[in-house]
Design a protein around this motif. Structure first.
Motif, PDB file in Angstrom:
ATOM      1  N   ASP A   1       0.806  -1.222   0.000  1.00  0.00           N
ATOM      2  CA  ASP A   1       0.000   0.000   0.000  1.00  0.00           C
ATOM      3  C   ASP A   1       0.836   1.267   0.000  1.00  0.00           C
ATOM      4  O   ASP A   1       0.358   2.333  -0.393  1.00  0.00           O
ATOM      5  N   GLY A   2       2.090   1.200   0.455  1.00  0.00           N
ATOM      6  CA  GLY A   2       2.898   2.408   0.495  1.00  0.00           C
ATOM      7  C   GLY A   2       4.291   2.144   1.027  1.00  0.00           C
ATOM      8  O   GLY A   2       4.564   1.098   1.622  1.00  0.00           O
ATOM      9  N   GLU A   3       5.182   3.126   0.808  1.00  0.00           N
ATOM     10  CA  GLU A   3       6.501   3.045   1.424  1.00  0.00           C
ATOM     11  C   GLU A   3       6.392   3.447   2.885  1.00  0.00           C
ATOM     12  O   GLU A   3       5.463   4.150   3.285  1.00  0.00           O
ATOM     13  N   MET A   4       7.348   3.009   3.702  1.00  0.00           N
ATOM     14  CA  MET A   4       7.268   3.206   5.145  1.00  0.00           C
ATOM     15  C   MET A   4       8.458   4.018   5.634  1.00  0.00           C
ATOM     16  O   MET A   4       9.607   3.609   5.479  1.00  0.00           O
ATOM     17  N   LEU A   5       8.161   5.181   6.223  1.00  0.00           N
ATOM     18  CA  LEU A   5       9.163   6.034   6.848  1.00  0.00           C
ATOM     19  C   LEU A   5       9.142   5.766   8.353  1.00  0.00           C
ATOM     20  O   LEU A   5       8.156   6.061   9.027  1.00  0.00           O
ATOM     21  N   PHE A   6      10.224   5.183   8.876  1.00  0.00           N
ATOM     22  CA  PHE A   6      10.351   4.861  10.295  1.00  0.00           C
ATOM     23  C   PHE A   6      11.019   6.021  11.016  1.00  0.00           C
ATOM     24  O   PHE A   6      12.069   6.506  10.581  1.00  0.00           O
ATOM     25  N   VAL A   7      10.453   6.413  12.165  1.00  0.00           N
ATOM     26  CA  VAL A   7      11.065   7.421  13.025  1.00  0.00           C
ATOM     27  C   VAL A   7      11.199   6.806  14.412  1.00  0.00           C
ATOM     28  O   VAL A   7      10.295   6.905  15.241  1.00  0.00           O
TER      29      VAL A   7
ATOM     30  N   ILE B   1      12.165  -7.288  11.384  1.00  0.00           N
ATOM     31  CA  ILE B   1      12.728  -6.369  12.353  1.00  0.00           C
ATOM     32  C   ILE B   1      13.160  -7.136  13.602  1.00  0.00           C
ATOM     33  O   ILE B   1      12.367  -7.858  14.205  1.00  0.00           O
ATOM     34  N   ASP B   2      14.439  -6.975  13.981  1.00  0.00           N
ATOM     35  CA  ASP B   2      14.943  -7.470  15.252  1.00  0.00           C
ATOM     36  C   ASP B   2      15.176  -6.296  16.189  1.00  0.00           C
ATOM     37  O   ASP B   2      15.381  -5.153  15.744  1.00  0.00           O
ATOM     38  N   LEU B   3      15.172  -6.581  17.491  1.00  0.00           N
ATOM     39  CA  LEU B   3      15.284  -5.544  18.515  1.00  0.00           C
ATOM     40  C   LEU B   3      16.521  -5.800  19.373  1.00  0.00           C
ATOM     41  O   LEU B   3      16.465  -6.547  20.349  1.00  0.00           O
ATOM     42  N   PRO B   4      17.659  -5.207  19.018  1.00  0.00           N
ATOM     43  CA  PRO B   4      18.890  -5.451  19.779  1.00  0.00           C
ATOM     44  C   PRO B   4      18.771  -5.108  21.259  1.00  0.00           C
ATOM     45  O   PRO B   4      19.468  -5.700  22.089  1.00  0.00           O
ATOM     46  N   GLU B   5      17.892  -4.165  21.619  1.00  0.00           N
ATOM     47  CA  GLU B   5      17.745  -3.771  23.017  1.00  0.00           C
ATOM     48  C   GLU B   5      16.538  -4.430  23.674  1.00  0.00           C
ATOM     49  O   GLU B   5      16.206  -4.107  24.819  1.00  0.00           O
ATOM     50  N   GLY B   6      15.855  -5.317  22.960  1.00  0.00           N
ATOM     51  CA  GLY B   6      14.756  -6.067  23.551  1.00  0.00           C
ATOM     52  C   GLY B   6      13.383  -5.448  23.384  1.00  0.00           C
ATOM     53  O   GLY B   6      12.369  -6.142  23.504  1.00  0.00           O
ATOM     54  N   SER B   7      13.316  -4.159  23.115  1.00  0.00           N
ATOM     55  CA  SER B   7      12.033  -3.491  22.898  1.00  0.00           C
ATOM     56  C   SER B   7      12.264  -2.224  22.088  1.00  0.00           C
ATOM     57  O   SER B   7      13.393  -1.732  22.007  1.00  0.00           O
ATOM     58  N   ALA B   8      11.187  -1.708  21.512  1.00  0.00           N
ATOM     59  CA  ALA B   8      11.307  -0.492  20.703  1.00  0.00           C
ATOM     60  C   ALA B   8       9.947   0.164  20.534  1.00  0.00           C
ATOM     61  O   ALA B   8       8.900  -0.505  20.563  1.00  0.00           O
ATOM     62  N   ARG B   9       9.995   1.473  20.364  1.00  0.00           N
ATOM     63  CA  ARG B   9       8.779   2.247  20.069  1.00  0.00           C
ATOM     64  C   ARG B   9       9.162   3.352  19.103  1.00  0.00           C
ATOM     65  O   ARG B   9      10.262   3.903  19.158  1.00  0.00           O
ATOM     66  N   GLY B  10       8.244   3.685  18.209  1.00  0.00           N
ATOM     67  CA  GLY B  10       8.498   4.760  17.265  1.00  0.00           C
ATOM     68  C   GLY B  10       7.294   5.023  16.400  1.00  0.00           C
ATOM     69  O   GLY B  10       6.208   4.458  16.613  1.00  0.00           O
ATOM     70  N   TYR B  11       7.485   5.891  15.430  1.00  0.00           N
ATOM     71  CA  TYR B  11       6.416   6.341  14.548  1.00  0.00           C
ATOM     72  C   TYR B  11       6.687   5.852  13.127  1.00  0.00           C
ATOM     73  O   TYR B  11       7.834   5.671  12.727  1.00  0.00           O
ATOM     74  N   ILE B  12       5.611   5.696  12.362  1.00  0.00           N
ATOM     75  CA  ILE B  12       5.735   5.347  10.955  1.00  0.00           C
ATOM     76  C   ILE B  12       4.793   6.223  10.147  1.00  0.00           C
ATOM     77  O   ILE B  12       3.616   6.382  10.497  1.00  0.00           O
ATOM     78  N   CYS B  13       5.322   6.803   9.075  1.00  0.00           N
ATOM     79  CA  CYS B  13       4.488   7.436   8.059  1.00  0.00           C
ATOM     80  C   CYS B  13       4.435   6.485   6.872  1.00  0.00           C
ATOM     81  O   CYS B  13       5.459   6.225   6.235  1.00  0.00           O
ATOM     82  N   GLU B  14       3.256   5.958   6.600  1.00  0.00           N
ATOM     83  CA  GLU B  14       3.046   5.082   5.451  1.00  0.00           C
ATOM     84  C   GLU B  14       2.599   5.961   4.287  1.00  0.00           C
ATOM     85  O   GLU B  14       1.492   6.505   4.299  1.00  0.00           O
TER      86      GLU B  14
ATOM     87  N   MET C   1       7.409  16.538  12.234  1.00  0.00           N
ATOM     88  CA  MET C   1       6.040  16.726  11.782  1.00  0.00           C
ATOM     89  C   MET C   1       5.817  16.010  10.465  1.00  0.00           C
ATOM     90  O   MET C   1       6.668  16.054   9.575  1.00  0.00           O
ATOM     91  N   PHE C   2       4.686  15.314  10.361  1.00  0.00           N
ATOM     92  CA  PHE C   2       4.167  14.845   9.081  1.00  0.00           C
ATOM     93  C   PHE C   2       3.107  15.868   8.669  1.00  0.00           C
ATOM     94  O   PHE C   2       2.070  15.982   9.323  1.00  0.00           O
ATOM     95  N   GLU C   3       3.377  16.625   7.614  1.00  0.00           N
ATOM     96  CA  GLU C   3       2.467  17.688   7.174  1.00  0.00           C
ATOM     97  C   GLU C   3       1.878  17.291   5.830  1.00  0.00           C
ATOM     98  O   GLU C   3       2.608  16.921   4.911  1.00  0.00           O
ATOM     99  N   SER C   4       0.546  17.368   5.713  1.00  0.00           N
ATOM    100  CA  SER C   4      -0.123  16.886   4.504  1.00  0.00           C
ATOM    101  C   SER C   4      -1.186  17.866   4.031  1.00  0.00           C
ATOM    102  O   SER C   4      -1.838  18.538   4.842  1.00  0.00           O
ATOM    103  N   ARG C   5      -1.386  17.910   2.720  1.00  0.00           N
ATOM    104  CA  ARG C   5      -2.429  18.754   2.140  1.00  0.00           C
ATOM    105  C   ARG C   5      -3.826  18.220   2.429  1.00  0.00           C
ATOM    106  O   ARG C   5      -4.824  18.925   2.259  1.00  0.00           O
TER     107      ARG C   5
END
Length: 440
Positions: A155-161, A194-207, A401-405
């Motif tokens: 459905d789209g490319e994925m921008l990981f933050v 996706i592997d988690l070298p530190e055991g856990s992770a959290r973040g944002y994705i813009c699809e 910021m994810f800014e969209s029209r």
């Protein structure tokens, strides 16, 4: 067979340069010379082209990569629908989109073993994935490696933050090690785990359902401002030849599907092209700012953009607010009060955002939609209006910021979760009336 356990993230090698035609091989001579699809490829490999734009897209916009792999991608079982959990896709129609200002606390990490796919939660979306317009905005919270599961997004490319915890992304084109303060983009259709070298992770994705992300034009800024091509890093070829019972999960037309695989799909021995995953260190962004007067528009901080069919109007801009100097004379330095046709979704990676000094926590997020008024909270306005206007550096901060029209519609989960700050509007309650009829 190449064991993933033998990979040390500190030893990973990368190719540099945004959008460049790269070539890389894990075995010497795996790349054909002089043509892309010879009758027979060395090592008994299959040639397979991966295209993420139309075949006839203009040369400067065309994105495709030739891969040379142990098995073609079609060597797989049929897909069957699986539960999509809290994952949603634009358009969001399950609840009406309100024009209210909205803000959320960080979503907590899940208990137990939850991998990247199962930990995806959609916060908002716009446009229509089927017509390749708009974006989806997600949060990932994960506590386990993907193990024998792989994922791709049609459905789209994925921008990981990333916001908390590093990611080790094993992709068809190689491995990317990404930590908070960096971003990663995985093109539409590329398989990864996706592997988690530190055991856990959290973040944002813009699809991004729309045109692939690209570097913003510099205009009068000239040759060296903003993000520079050389600082974007692509993986070098790496592969594994493993036969086992694996699962391939696809996000397709807003739903999730799973198919059985008898081998790892990360069996690309060599590749050449310009459509591949990449990462970028946000600390390398060359910030432009005012040194005379007035706070600049957020577009001056654009790292990547996906343009819509209307020139100069973005399907999505990815904008950052990094450490920087503020020097403007006689100027209210935080963002001014504003209403936009563009809709703004913000997140905080670390530190404090200058316009919201309380309540906007790292891992949190806010949404200010089309024509919804917003700006500094009352306490920030008071402080900025009376501050000594000497050079000041914002040091411990990294917001984006994810800014969209298009209007960004929150999901039912986002509207009703306990993480939503129902009293967000109250941060403006202290705004006073100063008008007294005198120009002084």
């Amino acid at each position: 067979m190449v064991s993933t356990a033998s990979i040390d993230p500190k030893e990973l090698q990368y190719l540099n340069g945004f959008g460049n035609e790269h070539e890389t091989e894990a075995l010497e001579g795996a790349l054909p010379v002089g043509q892309f699809s010879p009758q027979k490829v060395n090592y008994g490999l299959y040639a397979e082209q991966f295209s993420s734009t139309a075949f006839t897209a203009p040369r400067h916009q065309n994105r495709r990569t030739w891969t040379y792999r142990i098995r073609p991608s079609i060597a797989m079982g049929d897909f069957e629908a699986i539960d999509r959990g809290l994952l949603r896709t634009g358009p969001i129609t399950e609840v009406p989109a309100p024009p209210n200002v909205m803000r959320w606390d960080p979503l907590p990490l899940p208990g137990g073993n939850v991998d990247f796919v199962d930990g995806l939660t959609t916060v908002a979306a716009n446009g229509d994935a089927a017509s390749q317009t708009g974006i989806g905005i997600h949060v990932y919270t994960a506590t386990a490696n993907m193990e024998k599961r792989f994922f791709y997004n049609a459905d789209g490319e994925m921008l990981f933050v990333p916001q908390q915890g590093t990611l080790l992304a094993y992709t068809e084109m190689g491995i990317l090690h990404v930590k908070p303060g960096e971003i990663m983009v995985i093109p539409r259709g590329v398989k990864f785990r996706i592997d988690l070298p530190e055991g856990s992770a959290r973040g944002y994705i813009c699809e991004n359902y729309g045109a692939p992300l690209e570097l913003a034009e510099r205009g009068p800024v000239g040759a060296n401002g903003y993000a520079n091509d050389r600082d974007f890093q692509y993986p070098t070829a790496w592969f594994e030849d493993v036969e086992d019972n694996f699962t391939l999960i696809a996000k397709f037309s807003g739903n999730l599907f799973a198919a059985a695989l008898g081998h790892s799909p990360l069996d690309v021995v060599a590749w050449v092209g310009n459509s591949a995953p990449y990462k970028y260190d946000l600390a390398r962004f060359n910030t432009m700012n005012t040194v005379s007067y007035d706070h600049p528009d957020p577009s001056i901080f654009t790292v990547l953009t996906s343009q819509s069919e209307t020139e100069g109007t973005a399907n999505v801009d990815f904008v950052i607010f990094p450490p920087r100097w503020m020097v403007a004379e006689g100027t209210f330095r935080p963002p001014y009060y504003h209403r936009n046709i563009m809709s703004e979704f913000m997140g905080l990676i670390h530190g404090v955002y200058d316009a919201k000094e309380a309540g906007f926590e790292p891992g949190g997020m806010s949404l200010h939609n089309c024509m919804t008024p917003h700006g500094p909270e009352a306490a920030v306005f008071e402080a900025a209006s009376n501050a000594e206007l000497e050079p000041h550096r914002y040091e411990d901060t990294l917001a984006f910021m994810f800014e969209s029209r298009y209007v960004i519609a929150p999901t039912e989960f986002a509207l009703n979760t306990n993480a939503r700050q129902q009293n967000y509007l109250k941060c403006w309650d202290g705004l006073k009336k100063y008008y007294n009829g005198s120009k002084d």
